[in-house]
Design a protein around this motif. Structure first.
Motif, PDB file in Angstrom:
ATOM      1  N   HIS B 184       0.828  -1.210   0.000  1.00  0.00           N
ATOM      2  CA  HIS B 184       0.000   0.000   0.000  1.00  0.00           C
ATOM      3  C   HIS B 184       0.855   1.249   0.000  1.00  0.00           C
ATOM      4  CE1 HIS B 184      -4.160  -0.940  -0.169  1.00  0.00           C
ATOM      5  NE2 HIS B 184      -3.989  -1.987   0.640  1.00  0.00           N
ATOM      6  N   SER B 185       1.963   1.213   0.763  1.00  0.00           N
ATOM      7  CA  SER B 185       2.838   2.384   0.798  1.00  0.00           C
ATOM      8  C   SER B 185       3.388   2.669  -0.593  1.00  0.00           C
ATOM      9  CB  SER B 185       3.945   2.145   1.832  1.00  0.00           C
ATOM     10  OG  SER B 185       5.174   2.645   1.387  1.00  0.00           O
ATOM     11  N   VAL B 186       3.880   1.628  -1.268  1.00  0.00           N
ATOM     12  CA  VAL B 186       4.443   1.832  -2.606  1.00  0.00           C
ATOM     13  C   VAL B 186       3.370   2.294  -3.578  1.00  0.00           C
ATOM     14  CG1 VAL B 186       5.370   0.586  -4.603  1.00  0.00           C
ATOM     15  CG2 VAL B 186       6.428   0.305  -2.360  1.00  0.00           C
ATOM     16  N   MET B 187       2.182   1.655  -3.527  1.00  0.00           N
ATOM     17  CA  MET B 187       1.101   2.054  -4.431  1.00  0.00           C
ATOM     18  C   MET B 187       0.675   3.500  -4.178  1.00  0.00           C
ATOM     19  SD  MET B 187       0.581  -0.333  -6.545  1.00  0.00           S
ATOM     20  CE  MET B 187      -0.840   0.393  -7.370  1.00  0.00           C
ATOM     21  N   SER B 188       0.686   3.922  -2.900  1.00  0.00           N
ATOM     22  CA  SER B 188       0.235   5.289  -2.626  1.00  0.00           C
ATOM     23  C   SER B 188       1.243   6.304  -3.171  1.00  0.00           C
ATOM     24  CB  SER B 188      -0.005   5.486  -1.127  1.00  0.00           C
ATOM     25  OG  SER B 188       1.212   5.387  -0.437  1.00  0.00           O
ATOM     26  N   TYR B 189       2.545   5.945  -3.188  1.00  0.00           N
ATOM     27  CA  TYR B 189       3.521   6.848  -3.821  1.00  0.00           C
ATOM     28  C   TYR B 189       3.258   6.961  -5.319  1.00  0.00           C
ATOM     29  CZ  TYR B 189       6.244   7.337   0.430  1.00  0.00           C
ATOM     30  OH  TYR B 189       6.637   7.647   1.693  1.00  0.00           O
ATOM     31  N   LEU B 190       2.965   5.803  -5.951  1.00  0.00           N
ATOM     32  CA  LEU B 190       2.649   5.859  -7.385  1.00  0.00           C
ATOM     33  C   LEU B 190       1.406   6.721  -7.616  1.00  0.00           C
ATOM     34  CD1 LEU B 190       3.227   2.188  -8.617  1.00  0.00           C
ATOM     35  CD2 LEU B 190       4.730   4.172  -8.826  1.00  0.00           C
ATOM     36  N   ASP B 191       0.424   6.568  -6.714  1.00  0.00           N
ATOM     37  CA  ASP B 191      -0.816   7.328  -6.821  1.00  0.00           C
ATOM     38  C   ASP B 191      -0.550   8.828  -6.714  1.00  0.00           C
ATOM     39  OD1 ASP B 191      -3.661   7.281  -7.015  1.00  0.00           O
ATOM     40  OD2 ASP B 191      -3.744   7.900  -4.901  1.00  0.00           O
ATOM     41  N   ARG B 192       0.316   9.180  -5.732  1.00  0.00           N
ATOM     42  CA  ARG B 192       0.629  10.592  -5.524  1.00  0.00           C
ATOM     43  C   ARG B 192       1.353  11.168  -6.748  1.00  0.00           C
ATOM     44  NH1 ARG B 192       3.515  11.474  -0.036  1.00  0.00           N
ATOM     45  NH2 ARG B 192       1.912   9.975   0.571  1.00  0.00           N
ATOM     46  N   ILE B 193       2.298  10.385  -7.294  1.00  0.00           N
ATOM     47  CA  ILE B 193       3.021  10.861  -8.483  1.00  0.00           C
ATOM     48  C   ILE B 193       2.054  11.060  -9.635  1.00  0.00           C
ATOM     49  CG2 ILE B 193       4.698  10.127 -10.233  1.00  0.00           C
ATOM     50  CD1 ILE B 193       6.137   8.701  -7.779  1.00  0.00           C
ATOM     51  N   ASN B 194       1.072  10.161  -9.738  1.00  0.00           N
ATOM     52  CA  ASN B 194       0.053  10.273 -10.775  1.00  0.00           C
ATOM     53  C   ASN B 194      -0.789  11.526 -10.601  1.00  0.00           C
ATOM     54  OD1 ASN B 194      -3.159   9.118 -11.204  1.00  0.00           O
ATOM     55  ND2 ASN B 194      -1.780   9.168 -12.954  1.00  0.00           N
ATOM     56  N   LYS B 195      -1.211  11.789  -9.368  1.00  0.00           N
ATOM     57  CA  LYS B 195      -2.130  12.910  -9.140  1.00  0.00           C
ATOM     58  C   LYS B 195      -1.396  14.242  -9.045  1.00  0.00           C
ATOM     59  CE  LYS B 195      -6.088  10.519  -7.868  1.00  0.00           C
ATOM     60  NZ  LYS B 195      -5.562   9.156  -7.613  1.00  0.00           N
ATOM     61  N   ASP B 196      -0.323  14.291  -8.208  1.00  0.00           N
ATOM     62  CA  ASP B 196       0.349  15.569  -7.949  1.00  0.00           C
ATOM     63  C   ASP B 196       1.207  16.019  -9.114  1.00  0.00           C
ATOM     64  OD1 ASP B 196      -0.828  15.153  -5.581  1.00  0.00           O
ATOM     65  OD2 ASP B 196       1.011  14.906  -4.391  1.00  0.00           O
ATOM     66  N   MET B 197       1.884  15.066  -9.772  1.00  0.00           N
ATOM     67  CA  MET B 197       2.803  15.458 -10.846  1.00  0.00           C
ATOM     68  C   MET B 197       2.179  15.253 -12.210  1.00  0.00           C
ATOM     69  SD  MET B 197       6.305  13.840  -9.386  1.00  0.00           S
ATOM     70  CE  MET B 197       6.911  14.244  -7.750  1.00  0.00           C
ATOM     71  N   ASN B 198       0.922  14.768 -12.209  1.00  0.00           N
ATOM     72  CA  ASN B 198       0.217  14.528 -13.457  1.00  0.00           C
ATOM     73  C   ASN B 198       0.997  13.599 -14.393  1.00  0.00           C
ATOM     74  OD1 ASN B 198      -2.089  14.848 -14.940  1.00  0.00           O
ATOM     75  ND2 ASN B 198      -1.164  16.458 -16.231  1.00  0.00           N
ATOM     76  N   THR B 199       1.648  12.588 -13.784  1.00  0.00           N
ATOM     77  CA  THR B 199       2.376  11.600 -14.582  1.00  0.00           C
ATOM     78  C   THR B 199       1.460  10.432 -14.890  1.00  0.00           C
ATOM     79  OG1 THR B 199       4.364  12.190 -13.364  1.00  0.00           O
ATOM     80  CG2 THR B 199       4.445  10.155 -14.634  1.00  0.00           C
ATOM     81  N   THR B 200       1.364  10.103 -16.158  1.00  0.00           N
ATOM     82  CA  THR B 200       0.540   8.961 -16.548  1.00  0.00           C
ATOM     83  C   THR B 200       1.196   7.678 -16.038  1.00  0.00           C
ATOM     84  OG1 THR B 200       0.119  10.210 -18.547  1.00  0.00           O
ATOM     85  CG2 THR B 200      -0.597   7.914 -18.534  1.00  0.00           C
ATOM     86  N   VAL B 201       0.387   6.770 -15.490  1.00  0.00           N
ATOM     87  CA  VAL B 201       0.952   5.538 -14.947  1.00  0.00           C
ATOM     88  C   VAL B 201       0.303   4.336 -15.635  1.00  0.00           C
ATOM     89  CG1 VAL B 201       1.214   4.083 -12.895  1.00  0.00           C
ATOM     90  CG2 VAL B 201       1.453   6.572 -12.698  1.00  0.00           C
ATOM     91  N   ILE B 202       1.133   3.387 -16.053  1.00  0.00           N
ATOM     92  CA  ILE B 202       0.614   2.085 -16.492  1.00  0.00           C
ATOM     93  C   ILE B 202       1.243   1.034 -15.580  1.00  0.00           C
ATOM     94  CG2 ILE B 202       0.405   0.420 -18.362  1.00  0.00           C
ATOM     95  CD1 ILE B 202       0.715   2.619 -20.346  1.00  0.00           C
ATOM     96  N   CYS B 203       0.386   0.272 -14.917  1.00  0.00           N
ATOM     97  CA  CYS B 203       0.872  -0.592 -13.857  1.00  0.00           C
ATOM     98  C   CYS B 203       0.300  -2.004 -14.005  1.00  0.00           C
ATOM     99  CB  CYS B 203       0.441   0.032 -12.526  1.00  0.00           C
ATOM    100  SG  CYS B 203       0.934  -0.885 -11.088  1.00  0.00           S
ATOM    101  N   ASN B 204       1.183  -3.001 -14.012  1.00  0.00           N
ATOM    102  CA  ASN B 204       0.721  -4.391 -13.989  1.00  0.00           C
ATOM    103  C   ASN B 204       0.464  -4.813 -12.547  1.00  0.00           C
ATOM    104  OD1 ASN B 204       1.185  -4.479 -16.673  1.00  0.00           O
ATOM    105  ND2 ASN B 204       3.068  -5.698 -16.548  1.00  0.00           N
TER     106      ASN B 204
END
Lengths: 333, 254
Positions: B184-204
């Motif tokens: 969850h900690s790692v996923m929440s960092y990816l989530d934050r990068i997606n939302k705050d930095m507007n970085t598109t994420v593709i995740c398996n």
């Protein structure tokens, strides 16, 4: 009854094989007289008979049973193969014994033991007057090995990448480079350093430089093989990760491959220096300079007390280096 | 125009295994797209085709209006440099410290010679520390990377990807070798990068509970084919059975 007959056949067969070895094969290999009804001959033929009998009784590979048509536990093919194999092995051992002139009589005769006493006595009462000369020759040998390693390492490092199967890709050119390089390295490694030393002692003259060049060739061949096998073993993960950052090929090598190899490379290198010191000693016998050359000189003069000093020194240095290098390699792990 | 457009993508490995069989989908800027499917369904191959660690056999990949399907050398490296990637096994460089590992994210933007002799600019140092702060692990900057725990290593790997200023982040099973709380900690960092930095994420991902929590959209692969493309809430039990097989049971991760 049939069983008994099969055992008799086995015993006769064993005796026949032994007789064949002793009377026909051995004399044809060298100028030796068959023993003919002497005690050794009887013992030899007798023990062969027992062996063949046991082969049938214990291991179930009896040619006698096969001949009579009884059931053979090991099966026909394996039984015949076992007998042929055993026959070949005994031929090789007896042939080898004759060809290498093995002679327990000379090893243990009074005269022989006297000689052994003389040389061991001399070796154990070394003449320490030569220690100064010996030490400086030893320094030459150690540095011959050291310089050979130092020169060979960067060349091996560079060559190990194209010599690793996973580094060049799958193109035809890459495959060709890989195969050619591997072939050259294999030939270089197959020629013993002592042969290279003979070549270079003609090329650059007798002395440590010839010895060093001989070791360089052998060290490059060996280290490149060891290095490249290490490279073939690296974890692909970091390679993918660094490639994914947009790094170029050289950066991928340097940041993903090399860090995984540095420690093993160091370990191989230190061990190779250790080996090179031993080899440098041997190479000295054929003109590679250093302690080996000094040793042949004193041996030629039959001054075995001086030879004793040199042997002690070489043993001590090799032992010391062995301990030091294995300690370092242990610590690197 | 979508940021990433994948059309009829196929990939066949040299051993003849067909990992992808005509996959098509679009990804808009700012999406958090999750790819699901069984092991061997082609998820990893798909991600590696996008940043061109693998060359597709046929089809097209368009990124930011540029066809990148068969680009090579400089164009290929420039393409990879704008897409960050993180991996199941983190793939940090062992024995090198955390800060250096993060700076290696900028290799695609660093001149070869300068990077080989270890000359990374002060600006890169500062940026690397910033990236480590984003994932909350700046205090470990001088520690050897292989001494960190799995979760910490994955955060360093995220920081390394951030060094690329990525337009898109590819995450290949980023939590598959982590325990649930770390996941969850790692996923929440990816989530934050997606939302705050507007970085598109593709995740398996494997765990559907994580998919529902983080994905804005889901595509599912089955034996190299795209069988689902929709919102995470549309994955009903029937869909689940289709994607994972009749006998599969959903496992929760909290």
């Amino acid at each position: 009854m049939k069983k008994l007959l099969s055992i008799v056949i086995d015993i006769v067969l064993g005796a026949a094989v032994a007789a064949l070895l002793e009377r026909v094969i051995a004399p044809s290999l060298a100028d030796v007289q068959p023993w003919m009804f002497s005690w050794p001959s009887i013992a030899f033929i007798g023990s062969a008979s027992v062996c063949w009998m046991l082969l049938g009784l214990v291991f179930g590979a009896s040619l006698g049973r096969l001949y009579i048509g009884l059931e053979v536990k090991e099966g026909t093919a394996r039984t015949i193969a076992t007998h042929l194999g055993l026959f070949a092995l005994s031929t090789f051992i007896i042939g080898g014994w004759i060809v290498t002139d093995i002679s327990p009589i000379e090893f243990l005769s009074g005269e022989g033991l006297q000689g052994a006493g003389r040389i061991f006595g001399a070796l154990l009462t070394p003449e320490f007057d030569v220690i100064g000369e010996a030490l400086s020759a030893m320094v030459v040998t150690i540095f011959t090995a050291f310089m050979a390693t130092v020169v060979a390492v960067p060349l091996s490092f560079v060559l190990s990448f194209p010599a690793a199967r996973n580094m060049l890709g799958t193109g035809l050119l890459a495959k060709t480079i890989y195969i050619v390089l591997r072939a050259i390295l294999n030939i270089m490694r197959s020629m013993e350093p002592i042969i290279w030393a003979i070549i270079f002692s003609v090329w650059v003259g007798i002395g440590p430089f010839a010895g060093m060049l001989a070791l360089v060739i052998h060290t490059i061949a060996s280290l490149t093989k060891q290095y490249s096998e290490q490279i073939e073993d690296v974890n692909e993960g970091p390679i993918e990760a660094i490639s994914a950052t947009g790094a170029n090929r050289l950066q991928v090598l340097w940041f993903a491959v090399v860090p995984q190899c540095v420690i093993p490379f160091l370990s191989f290198t230190i061990y190779r220096w250790d080996i090179n010191v031993r080899m440098a000693t041997i190479i000295g016998f054929v003109g590679g300079g250093g302690i080996g050359t000094l040793l042949t000189q004193y041996q030629g003069l039959a001054r075995y007390h001086e030879v004793g000093t040199l042997v002690i020194l070489i043993t001590a240095v090799v032992w010391l280096l062995d301990v030091v290098s294995s300690r370092i390699r242990e610590a690197l792990r | 125009m979508a940021l990433l457009s994948v059309r009829d993508l196929t990939h066949t490995y040299p051993n003849g295994f067909q990992a992808l069989k005509g996959v098509s989908f679009d990804v808009e800027a700012g999406e958090f797209l999750v790819v699901i499917g069984l092991s061997g369904s082609g998820k990893s191959t798909l991600l590696r085709c996008i940043n061109r660690l693998i060359e597709p056999t046929s089809g097209t990949i368009t990124f930011d209006s540029a066809d990148v399907t068969h680009i090579t050398s400089n164009a290929l490296r420039a393409h990879r440099a704008q897409i960050g990637m993180i991996f199941q096994h983190f793939n940090l460089i062992p024995r090198h410290n955390v800060l250096n590992n993060v700076m290696y994210g900028a290799l695609g933007y660093t001149p070869t010679f300068a990077s080989l002799v270890g000359k990374f600019s002060d600006e890169l140092h500062a940026r690397a520390l910033d990236a480590l702060r984003v994932v909350g692990i700046a205090e470990k900057s001088s520690v050897r990377a292989d001494t960190l725990s799995g979760g910490q290593q994955q955060r360093v790997a995220i920081a390394r990807a951030l060094m690329q200023h990525p337009r898109m982040l590819l995450a290949d099973e980023p939590v598959a070798s982590l325990d649930p709380s770390t996941s969850h900690s790692v996923m929440s960092y990816l989530d934050r990068i997606n939302k705050d930095m507007n970085t598109t994420v593709i995740c398996n991902l494997h765990f559907l509970s994580l998919v529902r929590q983080y994905a804005t959209r889901v595509v599912a692969l089955k034996a190299g084919e795209l069988v689902f493309n929709g919102s995470p809430h549309e994955i009903t039990e029937e869909w689940f059975a289709t994607i994972y097989g009749e006998d599969a049971v959903e496992v929760e991760i909290r």
